[in-house]
Motif scaffolding. Structure first.
Motif, mmCIF file in Angstrom:
data_model
loop_
_atom_site.group_PDB
_atom_site.id
_atom_site.type_symbol
_atom_site.label_atom_id
_atom_site.label_comp_id
_atom_site.label_asym_id
_atom_site.label_seq_id
_atom_site.Cartn_x
_atom_site.Cartn_y
_atom_site.Cartn_z
ATOM 1 N N ALA A 96 0.806 -1.164 0.100
ATOM 2 C CA ALA A 96 -0.084 0.230 0.175
ATOM 3 C C ALA A 96 0.881 1.310 -0.102
ATOM 4 O O ALA A 96 0.700 2.155 -0.642
ATOM 5 C CB ALA A 96 -0.932 0.132 1.132
ATOM 6 N N PRO A 163 -2.840 -8.741 5.560
ATOM 7 C CA PRO A 163 -3.895 -9.388 4.610
ATOM 8 C C PRO A 163 -4.753 -8.258 3.886
ATOM 9 O O PRO A 163 -4.822 -7.111 4.239
ATOM 10 C CB PRO A 163 -4.811 -10.048 5.583
ATOM 11 C CG PRO A 163 -4.781 -9.375 6.714
ATOM 12 C CD PRO A 163 -3.200 -8.641 7.023
ATOM 13 N N ARG A 164 -5.478 -8.629 2.873
ATOM 14 C CA ARG A 164 -6.409 -7.795 2.095
ATOM 15 C C ARG A 164 -7.528 -7.382 2.805
ATOM 16 O O ARG A 164 -8.301 -6.360 2.534
ATOM 17 C CB ARG A 164 -6.776 -8.404 0.747
ATOM 18 C CG ARG A 164 -5.762 -8.727 -0.221
ATOM 19 C CD ARG A 164 -6.097 -9.420 -1.521
ATOM 20 N NE ARG A 164 -6.814 -8.463 -2.343
ATOM 21 C CZ ARG A 164 -6.233 -7.466 -3.041
ATOM 22 N NH1 ARG A 164 -4.969 -7.395 -3.098
ATOM 23 N NH2 ARG A 164 -7.139 -6.599 -3.523
ATOM 24 N N THR A 165 -7.895 -8.267 3.829
ATOM 25 C CA THR A 165 -9.199 -8.163 4.715
ATOM 26 C C THR A 165 -8.745 -7.588 6.251
ATOM 27 O O THR A 165 -7.728 -8.173 6.778
ATOM 28 C CB THR A 165 -10.247 -9.016 4.721
ATOM 29 O OG1 THR A 165 -9.481 -10.219 5.277
ATOM 30 C CG2 THR A 165 -10.438 -9.475 3.457
ATOM 31 N N TYR A 166 -9.594 -6.380 6.650
ATOM 32 C CA TYR A 166 -9.399 -6.024 8.089
ATOM 33 C C TYR A 166 -10.245 -6.719 8.988
ATOM 34 O O TYR A 166 -11.257 -6.187 9.275
ATOM 35 C CB TYR A 166 -9.308 -4.609 8.088
ATOM 36 C CG TYR A 166 -8.679 -4.124 9.486
ATOM 37 C CD1 TYR A 166 -7.422 -4.172 9.985
ATOM 38 C CD2 TYR A 166 -9.654 -3.004 9.974
ATOM 39 C CE1 TYR A 166 -7.078 -3.509 11.198
ATOM 40 C CE2 TYR A 166 -9.360 -2.450 11.175
ATOM 41 C CZ TYR A 166 -8.167 -2.876 11.887
ATOM 42 O OH TYR A 166 -7.717 -2.230 13.055
ATOM 43 N N SER A 170 -8.289 -12.537 9.970
ATOM 44 C CA SER A 170 -7.301 -12.411 8.766
ATOM 45 C C SER A 170 -6.053 -11.714 9.637
ATOM 46 O O SER A 170 -4.871 -12.081 9.099
ATOM 47 C CB SER A 170 -7.804 -11.568 7.733
ATOM 48 O OG SER A 170 -8.127 -10.326 8.012
ATOM 49 N N GLY A 265 -5.578 1.665 -2.382
ATOM 50 C CA GLY A 265 -4.667 0.538 -2.188
ATOM 51 C C GLY A 265 -4.900 0.392 -0.596
ATOM 52 O O GLY A 265 -4.220 -0.802 -0.250
ATOM 53 N N THR A 266 -5.558 0.843 0.266
ATOM 54 C CA THR A 266 -5.486 0.552 1.567
ATOM 55 C C THR A 266 -7.054 -0.189 2.148
ATOM 56 O O THR A 266 -8.066 -0.171 0.993
ATOM 57 C CB THR A 266 -5.366 2.030 2.607
ATOM 58 O OG1 THR A 266 -6.441 2.750 2.731
ATOM 59 C CG2 THR A 266 -4.087 2.608 1.930
ATOM 60 N N TRP A 267 -7.312 -0.359 3.229
ATOM 61 C CA TRP A 267 -8.589 -0.797 3.781
ATOM 62 C C TRP A 267 -9.512 0.192 3.853
ATOM 63 O O TRP A 267 -10.736 -0.206 3.722
ATOM 64 C CB TRP A 267 -8.267 -1.592 4.941
ATOM 65 C CG TRP A 267 -7.403 -2.743 5.318
ATOM 66 C CD1 TRP A 267 -7.351 -3.848 4.273
ATOM 67 C CD2 TRP A 267 -6.611 -3.054 6.518
ATOM 68 N NE1 TRP A 267 -6.430 -4.672 4.810
ATOM 69 C CE2 TRP A 267 -5.949 -4.335 6.004
ATOM 70 C CE3 TRP A 267 -5.872 -2.343 7.354
ATOM 71 C CZ2 TRP A 267 -4.747 -4.705 6.804
ATOM 72 C CZ3 TRP A 267 -5.354 -2.744 8.221
ATOM 73 C CH2 TRP A 267 -4.583 -4.044 7.860
ATOM 74 N N GLY A 272 -12.082 -0.660 -0.656
ATOM 75 C CA GLY A 272 -11.658 -1.286 0.272
ATOM 76 C C GLY A 272 -12.305 -2.082 1.191
ATOM 77 O O GLY A 272 -13.512 -2.153 1.094
ATOM 78 N N ASP A 273 -11.641 -3.006 2.134
ATOM 79 C CA ASP A 273 -12.259 -3.966 2.760
ATOM 80 C C ASP A 273 -13.295 -3.218 3.733
ATOM 81 O O ASP A 273 -14.237 -3.932 3.998
ATOM 82 C CB ASP A 273 -11.358 -5.067 3.349
ATOM 83 C CG ASP A 273 -12.144 -6.026 4.064
ATOM 84 O OD1 ASP A 273 -12.683 -6.835 3.627
ATOM 85 O OD2 ASP A 273 -11.874 -6.052 5.499
#
Length: 336
Positions: A96, A163-166, A170, A265-267, A272-273
């Motif tokens: 990120a 991880p891609r998820t917060y 994860s 590119g962040t959560w 974002g997630d």
């Protein structure tokens, strides 16, 4: 974990706010933009309660636009390098922070070498005008070889494996490898930099693990080793990483304690997630939402990091925006 802040008296420093979409191009014309001491006086989150929060208008401004908070720092219009370009080695250039960091470094005219273990990613780096350094970060000899071959003046380490998820699940699943990457992989990069005679070394750290207390934290505020288990464990990792770098007498070590990233590119961005969790009403709120977060737009992080690479003096610097916000304030603005 809920958060509270410590405060420093900044003596009424000018707090200018600019927007990337409108002012980045004209600001970039200032070729001598750099830090006197990378003195990005910031507001850093810690565990605790009771912070006076700003009005909702400030929340919308803080989370609704691409605010260049790093430009609000005490930035002096001179550089020790006289504006000259440097050869910079980046470890962790695809995450990120890595992507906007590389874009900012290229825009400033620096020659870049980026670590990757993938030939496919190496080709993508070449297409961007970046020299690839192909090595597994856990292979001590391979890392030493690519850094020695590159002969950079500065190394910027941004190694993480988030991880891609917060979510709790994860984050717990990623924790062990993320810790190994920072401790073992980071040690390899630092050793390689020292062996190659690198002058300056920057590494990522965390701004929001400070102990509770009134007001805002500063660089002298100790970290929360007696916090909840996950926070305390990571505070110990962060401390080890910082001491390892700053205790090295043969290199100019700079530790950048970033606030919580938001932006592309962040959560915390519309695609974002966390945005998805908010839409599904799944994002957790502790208590009545008094927990305070210190934010940092991802492009601000890149700008500040480049300034540190060009001009920073050795030491620890907190980098976050100028308005720490309680969950009950930033979350409604983000949801809107």
């Amino acid at each position: 974990d809920r958060h509270q802040h410590r405060e420093r008296n900044h003596g009424g420093r000018d707090q200018r706010r600019a927007y990337v979409s409108e002012q980045k191009e004209q600001d970039d014309d200032d070729e001598k933009r750099a830090l006197d001491q990378v003195c990005l006086d910031v507001h850093v989150a810690a565990d605790g309660l009771g912070v006076r929060a700003p009005a909702m208008g400030a929340v919308d401004q803080a989370l609704g636009g691409l605010a260049v908070d790093a430009r609000q720092a005490d930035i002096q219009a001179h550089t020790s390098t006289g504006g000259s370009q440097m050869k910079i080695f980046v470890a962790g250039g695809t995450g990120a922070i890595g992507r906007p960091l590389i874009a900012e470094l290229l825009a400033k005219g620096h020659a870049l070498v980026a670590l990757t273990r993938s030939p496919e990613k190496a080709q993508a780096l070449v297409e961007q005008g970046i020299e690839p350094a192909i090595a597994d970060v856990f292979d001590t000899d391979a890392v030493k070889a690519v850094v020695s071959r590159a002969q950079p003046e500065v190394v910027i380490e941004q190694l993480t494996a988030l991880p891609r998820t917060y979510t709790r699940e994860s984050m717990n699943a990623a924790a062990a490898f993320n810790t190994r990457l920072r401790l073992e992989g980071g040690a390899n990069v630092l050793a390689a930099a020292q062996a190659a005679g690198v002058r300056r070394y920057l590494r990522q750290s965390i701004a929001f693990w400070a102990v509770p207390g009134p007001g805002l934290a500063d660089e002298e505020t100790p970290l929360a080793f007696d916090a909840s288990p996950a926070v305390a464990a990571d505070a110990r990792v962060v401390t080890e990483l910082e001491h390892r770098l700053l205790g090295n007498p043969n290199i100019e070590g700079i530790v950048l304690r970033y606030g919580f990233f938001y932006g592309p590119g962040t959560w915390f961005t519309p695609d974002g997630d966390v945005a998805q969790q908010v839409r599904q009403q799944q994002f957790p709120i502790v208590g009545n939402g008094e927990g305070v977060w210190s934010w940092l737009h991802i492009e601000d992080a890149a700008i500040a990091t480049v300034a540190a690479a060009e001009q920073g003096n050795p030491g620890i610097y907190l980098i976050a925006n100028d308005q720490p916000l309680a969950v009950r304030e930033w979350l409604p603005a983000f949801a809107q």
